[in-house]
Motif scaffolding. Structure first.
Motif, mmCIF file in Angstrom:
data_model
loop_
_atom_site.group_PDB
_atom_site.id
_atom_site.type_symbol
_atom_site.label_atom_id
_atom_site.label_comp_id
_atom_site.label_asym_id
_atom_site.label_seq_id
_atom_site.Cartn_x
_atom_site.Cartn_y
_atom_site.Cartn_z
ATOM 1 N N LEU A 310 0.508 -1.302 0.614
ATOM 2 C CA LEU A 310 0.173 -0.378 -0.226
ATOM 3 C C LEU A 310 0.579 1.806 0.404
ATOM 4 O O LEU A 310 0.650 2.479 -1.085
ATOM 5 C CB LEU A 310 -0.876 0.030 0.971
ATOM 6 N N ALA A 311 2.229 1.079 1.013
ATOM 7 C CA ALA A 311 2.891 2.467 0.705
ATOM 8 C C ALA A 311 3.548 2.662 -0.898
ATOM 9 O O ALA A 311 3.599 3.096 -1.496
ATOM 10 C CB ALA A 311 4.033 2.386 1.942
ATOM 11 N N GLN A 312 3.270 1.699 -1.750
ATOM 12 C CA GLN A 312 4.008 2.046 -2.948
ATOM 13 C C GLN A 312 2.554 2.319 -4.191
ATOM 14 O O GLN A 312 2.777 2.002 -4.954
ATOM 15 C CB GLN A 312 4.949 1.107 -3.333
ATOM 16 N N GLY A 313 1.573 2.301 -3.443
ATOM 17 C CA GLY A 313 0.420 3.128 -3.331
ATOM 18 C C GLY A 313 0.156 1.956 -4.705
ATOM 19 O O GLY A 313 -0.760 2.432 -5.348
ATOM 20 N N LYS A 314 0.035 0.834 -4.518
ATOM 21 C CA LYS A 314 -0.655 -0.555 -5.241
ATOM 22 C C LYS A 314 -1.696 -0.890 -4.684
ATOM 23 O O LYS A 314 -2.050 -0.874 -4.008
ATOM 24 C CB LYS A 314 0.368 -2.020 -5.624
ATOM 25 N N PRO A 315 -2.965 -1.149 -5.854
ATOM 26 C CA PRO A 315 -4.165 -1.589 -5.070
ATOM 27 C C PRO A 315 -3.987 -2.207 -5.185
ATOM 28 O O PRO A 315 -2.964 -3.881 -4.743
ATOM 29 C CB PRO A 315 -5.357 -1.508 -7.460
ATOM 30 N N LEU A 316 -4.896 -2.850 -3.789
ATOM 31 C CA LEU A 316 -5.418 -3.820 -2.853
ATOM 32 C C LEU A 316 -6.899 -3.938 -2.576
ATOM 33 O O LEU A 316 -7.646 -2.757 -1.712
ATOM 34 C CB LEU A 316 -4.915 -4.122 -1.835
ATOM 35 N N LEU A 317 -8.176 -4.866 -2.825
ATOM 36 C CA LEU A 317 -9.185 -4.973 -2.867
ATOM 37 C C LEU A 317 -9.467 -6.128 -1.983
ATOM 38 O O LEU A 317 -9.637 -6.853 -1.901
ATOM 39 C CB LEU A 317 -9.574 -5.695 -4.573
ATOM 40 N N ALA A 318 -10.014 -5.193 -1.035
ATOM 41 C CA ALA A 318 -10.295 -6.500 0.122
ATOM 42 C C ALA A 318 -12.111 -6.038 0.325
ATOM 43 O O ALA A 318 -13.008 -5.396 0.030
ATOM 44 C CB ALA A 318 -10.191 -5.983 1.237
ATOM 45 N N GLU A 319 -12.759 -8.044 0.172
ATOM 46 C CA GLU A 319 -14.134 -7.861 0.462
ATOM 47 C C GLU A 319 -14.788 -8.591 1.786
ATOM 48 O O GLU A 319 -13.905 -9.799 1.694
ATOM 49 C CB GLU A 319 -15.176 -8.975 -0.860
ATOM 50 N N CYS A 320 -15.454 -8.259 2.270
ATOM 51 C CA CYS A 320 -15.912 -9.067 3.665
ATOM 52 C C CYS A 320 -14.859 -9.746 4.023
ATOM 53 O O CYS A 320 -14.304 -8.743 4.735
ATOM 54 C CB CYS A 320 -17.228 -9.932 3.176
ATOM 55 N N LEU A 407 -6.263 0.917 -0.514
ATOM 56 C CA LEU A 407 -7.225 -0.163 -0.240
ATOM 57 C C LEU A 407 -8.591 0.585 -0.676
ATOM 58 O O LEU A 407 -8.976 1.866 -0.479
ATOM 59 C CB LEU A 407 -6.486 -0.842 1.179
ATOM 60 N N ARG A 408 -9.073 -0.885 -1.198
ATOM 61 C CA ARG A 408 -10.248 -0.398 -1.394
ATOM 62 C C ARG A 408 -11.455 -1.434 -0.358
ATOM 63 O O ARG A 408 -10.529 -2.659 -0.807
ATOM 64 C CB ARG A 408 -11.109 -0.602 -2.951
ATOM 65 N N ALA A 409 -12.313 -1.209 0.439
ATOM 66 C CA ALA A 409 -12.840 -2.295 0.727
ATOM 67 C C ALA A 409 -13.856 -2.261 1.159
ATOM 68 O O ALA A 409 -14.589 -0.764 1.249
ATOM 69 C CB ALA A 409 -12.288 -2.553 2.253
ATOM 70 N N SER A 410 -14.984 -3.492 1.731
ATOM 71 C CA SER A 410 -16.229 -3.491 1.253
ATOM 72 C C SER A 410 -16.946 -4.686 2.007
ATOM 73 O O SER A 410 -16.682 -5.517 1.279
ATOM 74 C CB SER A 410 -16.789 -2.760 -0.045
ATOM 75 N N TYR A 411 -18.227 -5.176 2.577
ATOM 76 C CA TYR A 411 -18.485 -5.959 2.471
ATOM 77 C C TYR A 411 -18.858 -6.282 1.701
ATOM 78 O O TYR A 411 -19.773 -7.932 1.848
ATOM 79 C CB TYR A 411 -20.125 -5.931 3.674
#
Length: 429
Positions: A310-320, A407-411
């Motif tokens: 994340l510090a490098q600005g790389k995408p991370l998608l986290a679901e539920c 980081l993008r996150a949602s249920y």
């Protein structure tokens, strides 16, 4: 145009035995060398894991909201071109929900058979079966299956009460040893059941023993315009995907889409303490982090690696469940608090009652996506949401979408084919 026999397996209600019957039919044909393709109606990760093991092929979702008619039509046509038999398992009762199993069966003209739990029924079995048949006359009911009968005589009596145009296809006995284990989100995942293959063979044996003479799967036509493949917008990108008993909620169609976009998929198991692979983006799907919180918390490198990602600005998608694993703390249903990765501020608590359930439409900054939500936990985070989902059926479940750096996150469990361009834009970074 492709021709292939097909059967839509539904029931009056959940718990009637749809999954076990569908798996029994699939296993019976697959072990005789027939190519079986199974679909699950609506959003579900757990039943498909059982059906995939039974059939030996990936199981895809058919959902008129998440994917739309043309997408579902294309999936069926592709299956018909390569299979000897198509099975579609319904969801809940035949007419429950919007869209319902009946809506899907009617949309594609699929012949319907209802599985009825006959364990506490006699003549009422026929009344229920014919009521299901007549409620929506446009559906084609080709028969009925009696599940959990008490004896052969019981099965014969049930069949004698049915009209000629609604024959009893099969009658299967009550077998407590064949019941699948369940937990709070549904069936236990296939990869967590070491005796599943033997159980599937036993189901297939029971199906073959209970099958009445004369059943014939009639071929039907499946036609669809070939979908234009998506542009390889992520050609050369490598996405790491967590996949194990803690992170197992992955739509097969999502993986297909990523590959079509040009992605190299790099799977890894946080539970086995595998290192985060070198990657351009990371996806943590849903699952059961609350059941494996100690093992996840003890991973020697993952939290640090994700923080560096994340510090490098790389995408991370986290679901539920993937989102829960990123929090500061997760309290399980027994009240025990566990330290998590700490890359998303907040805490979650798993409760004993359902917290949210429903189809979801959500507007990402890159465009709208569709998916669903189903969880027993509640979230407390200082982050302000960047969007809020809506429920097409007007239900109260309306999940938030959070952004924290890259980081993008949602249920929400997102269905990537609902907007390939938006998914590609996010993962491209």
């Amino acid at each position: 145009m492709s021709r292939c026999p097909a059967l839509f397996i539904s029931a009056p209600s959940s718990g009637s035995g749809k999954t076990s019957i569908t798996a029994a039919i699939a296993r019976s044909h697959a072990r005789r060398g027939r190519r079986v393709r199974v679909f699950k109606t609506g959003p579900d990760f757990l039943d498909p894991s059982i059906l995939e093991r039974a059939s030996g092929a990936p199981v895809y979702q058919l959902d008129l909201f998440m994917g739309g008619f043309a997408h579902c039509q294309s999936l069926l046509a592709q299956a018909a071109a390569e299979a000897d038999l198509i099975l579609v398992e319904g969801v809940m009762g035949l007419f429950d929900g919007n869209p319902s199993s009946a809506d899907l069966a009617a949309a594609f003209g699929l012949p319907v058979v209802c599985v009825i739990d006959a364990s506490a029924m006699a003549q009422t079995f026929a009344a229920l079966a014919t009521g299901l048949q007549r409620f929506r006359p446009e559906l084609h009911h080709c028969g009925v299956i009696a599940n959990r009968i008490g004896s052969a005589a019981h099965g014969r009596m049930l069949g004698e009460g049915l009209p000629d145009d609604l024959p009893l296809i099969a009658a299967l006995p009550r077998e407590p040893r064949l019941i699948l284990p369940e937990r709070h989100l549904g069936l236990v995942q296939a990869l967590e059941q070491p005796g599943l293959d033997a159980q599937l063979d036993a189901w297939a044996d029971a199906w073959e023993a209970g099958l009445r003479p004369g059943l014939a799967f009639k071929p039907m036509d499946f036609a669809a315009e070939a979908d234009a493949p998506p542009k390889p917008l992520l050609q050369g990108r490598r996405i790491a995907i967590a996949r194990d008993a803690a992170f197992g909620f992955i739509y097969a169609a999502n993986l297909d889409l990523l590959r079509a976009l040009g992605v190299e998929l790099a799977f890894f198991s946080p539970l086995r303490h595998e290192a985060l692979p070198a990657c351009d983006a990371l996806w943590l799907p849903g699952g059961y982090p609350e059941l494996h919180a100690d093992a996840l918390g003890a991973h020697p490198t993952l939290a640090t690696a994700m923080a560096a990602h994340l510090a490098q600005g790389k995408p991370l998608l986290a679901e539920c469940g993937g989102m829960l694993a990123l929090l500061d703390e997760l309290t399980d249903a027994a009240g025990e608090a566990h330290r998590m990765a700490g890359v998303m501020p907040g805490r979650a608590h798993v409760q004993h009652r359902l917290a949210a359930l429903g189809l979801q439409a959500i507007a990402w900054p890159e465009g709208p996506l569709r998916g669903h939500s189903y969880h027993y936990s509640t979230l407390d985070t200082p982050l302000a949401p960047i969007a809020q989902a809506s429920n097409p059926n007007g239900g109260k479940t309306a999940e938030m979408l959070y952004q924290h750096g890259s980081l993008r996150a949602s249920y929400v469990h997102h269905y990537f084919p609902s907007n390939p361009e938006a998914v590609a834009a996010f993962f491209k970074g």
